[in-house]
Design an enzyme around this catalytic site. Structure first.
Site, short mmCIF file in Angstrom:
data_model
loop_
_atom_site.label_atom_id
_atom_site.label_comp_id
_atom_site.label_asym_id
_atom_site.label_seq_id
_atom_site.Cartn_x
_atom_site.Cartn_y
_atom_site.Cartn_z
N CYS A 48 0.84 -1.21 0.00
CA CYS A 48 0.00 0.00 0.00
C CYS A 48 0.87 1.26 0.00
CB CYS A 48 -0.92 0.00 1.22
SG CYS A 48 -2.03 1.41 1.23
N CYS A 52 -0.07 5.40 6.50
CA CYS A 52 -0.67 5.24 7.84
C CYS A 52 0.37 4.64 8.79
CB CYS A 52 -1.91 4.35 7.75
SG CYS A 52 -3.00 4.81 6.39
N CYS A 55 0.33 0.91 10.22
CA CYS A 55 -0.13 -0.22 9.40
C CYS A 55 1.00 -1.10 8.86
CB CYS A 55 -0.97 0.31 8.24
SG CYS A 55 -1.76 -1.03 7.32
N CYS A 92 -16.11 -10.00 6.71
CA CYS A 92 -15.60 -8.68 6.34
C CYS A 92 -14.35 -8.83 5.48
CB CYS A 92 -15.28 -7.91 7.62
SG CYS A 92 -14.66 -6.27 7.31
N CYS A 123 -19.40 -7.38 4.68
CA CYS A 123 -18.79 -6.08 4.92
C CYS A 123 -17.54 -6.00 4.04
CB CYS A 123 -18.41 -5.94 6.39
SG CYS A 123 -17.57 -4.40 6.78
N CYS A 183 -19.73 1.16 8.79
CA CYS A 183 -18.95 0.79 9.96
C CYS A 183 -17.74 1.71 9.96
CB CYS A 183 -18.51 -0.68 9.83
SG CYS A 183 -17.28 -1.12 11.07
N ARG A 255 -17.88 -2.33 18.35
CA ARG A 255 -17.01 -3.50 18.27
C ARG A 255 -15.64 -3.22 18.91
NH1 ARG A 255 -17.85 -7.49 14.85
NH2 ARG A 255 -19.19 -6.07 13.67
#
Ligand code: SAM
Ligand code: DTB
Ligand code: SF4
Length: 312
Positions: A48, A52, A55, A92, A123, A183, A255
């Site tokens: 990616c 971030c 991550c 998900c 999801c 979400c 959650r």
């Protein structure tokens, strides 16, 4: 509309008064002894270009996670069957990246169709979407789209510089416009203050439509990332955030997401008392380990917590 000051007043109330209030809201509005379980599955992992700081999948972090794409949709389907057997009611599917490319988007669409046939909720979480993509996902019957704001607007650029929180909110609004459930949430323990945590939860509570599902992650410290040595969040402050989320968003699913692997049973139980109503199950999150499913089952039994009924 809840102001930051009003939310902070709630957050600061004596701990037991706060969790008692959150529990009362939860019991009044929800089935408070039911814990919903979702399972994650990654169809595009690593590689990616976003930065971030937390991550494992960013090429800008020192994690060297190889890029991998699952092209056979049956692989996802098998994982979904297994998840259902272990008590998950939602599957998900995650993809690394700023936004899904056509190949990843197509695999995700196919997976949504097949997973729904199992009677599971679906999801997806794959970054920013344009309106055409949102409409396609709605037509496929997608139930939820996960897109986190991650932290407060004020702290955001200390963690991510390759995109803005406003762009994240645009995708959330597009998803809501087309009636896919949202979400969203963030990560605690990335060097933010309690004020940042309160600001993030206030931002979510004040969206035009409150999110159906709130995801509260505790940082998983991934070796190689800039945040690998971040100080632990005080566990009671973590519970306070769960309680505040429950009070500000009475009917949302709340959650306790990443980070349970390093939580004690007692801390998880306090989170459930304070209004958490869902977890991620299965032995893996996206790239990191999750709690052993047998240990989850034991904890649920010890606390007399139940799974929701699965649609067949
Ligand atoms: N690439 C997409 C995106 O950024 O929206 C989807 C996947 S991304 C991994 C989903 C969310 O997982 C992030 O927004 C973050 O809140 C959470 N997350 C990622 N790494 C984490 C970590 N090490 N600890 C806790 N939560 C994490
Ligand atoms: C969310 O808020 N947490 C999940 C899900 N949405 C996609 C992801 C957690 C990832 C934890 C770190 C990892 O396994 O790489
Ligand atoms: Fe990429 Fe998503 Fe990880 Fe950010 S959180 S580096 S966008 S996979």
């Amino acid at each position: 509309m809840i102001t930051f000051d009003a939310a902070k007043d709630i957050f600061k109330t004596p701990f037991f008064d706060l969790i008692f209030r959150a529990r009362s809201v939860h019991v009044e509005r929800n089935d408070a002894n039911v814990i919903q379980v979702s399972t994650l599955f990654s169809i595009r992992t690593g590689g990616c270009c976003e930065d971030c700081a937390y991550c494992a999948q960013s090429i800008k972090n020192g994690t060297k996670f190889p890029k991998q794409i699952i092209t056979n949709v049956d692989t996802a389907l098998e994982a979904a069957k297994q998840a259902k057997k272990l008590g998950s009611s939602r599957f998900c599917i995650g993809a690394s990246g700023r936004s899904p490319d056509p190949q990843v988007f197509e695999i995700a669409c196919q997976a949504v169709t097949k997973v729904k046939e199992l009677g599971l909720e679906t999801c997806l979480t794959m970054g920013a979407l344009n309106e055409e993509q949102v409409i396609e996902l709605k037509n496929r019957g997608l139930d939820y789209y996960n897109h986190n704001v991650d932290t407060s607007p004020e702290y955001y650029d200390k963690i991510i510089t390759t995109r803005t929180i406003e762009e994240r909110l645009q995708t959330i609004k597009l998803v809501q416009k087309h009636k896919i459930k949202v979400c969203t949430g963030g990560i605690l323990g990335i060097g933010e203050t309690n004020d940042d945590r309160i600001k993030m939860l206030t931002l979510l509570a004040n969206l035009d439509e409150q999110p159906s599902s709130i995801s509260i992650n505790r940082l998983v410290k991934v070796p190689g990332t800039r945040l690998k040595d971040s100080p632990e969040i005080d566990p009671f402050d973590f519970v306070r955030c769960v309680a505040l989320a429950r009070i500000l968003m009475p009917q949302s699913i709340v959650r306790v997401s990443a980070g349970r692997e390093t939580m004690s049973d007692e801390l998880q139980a306090l989170c459930f008392f304070a209004g958490a109503s869902a977890i991620f199950g299965g032995d893996k999150l996206l790239t990191t380990a999750n709690v052993d499913p047998e240990a989850d089952l034991r904890l649920m039994q010890r606390l007399n917590l139940q799974l929701p009924r699965i649609r067949r």
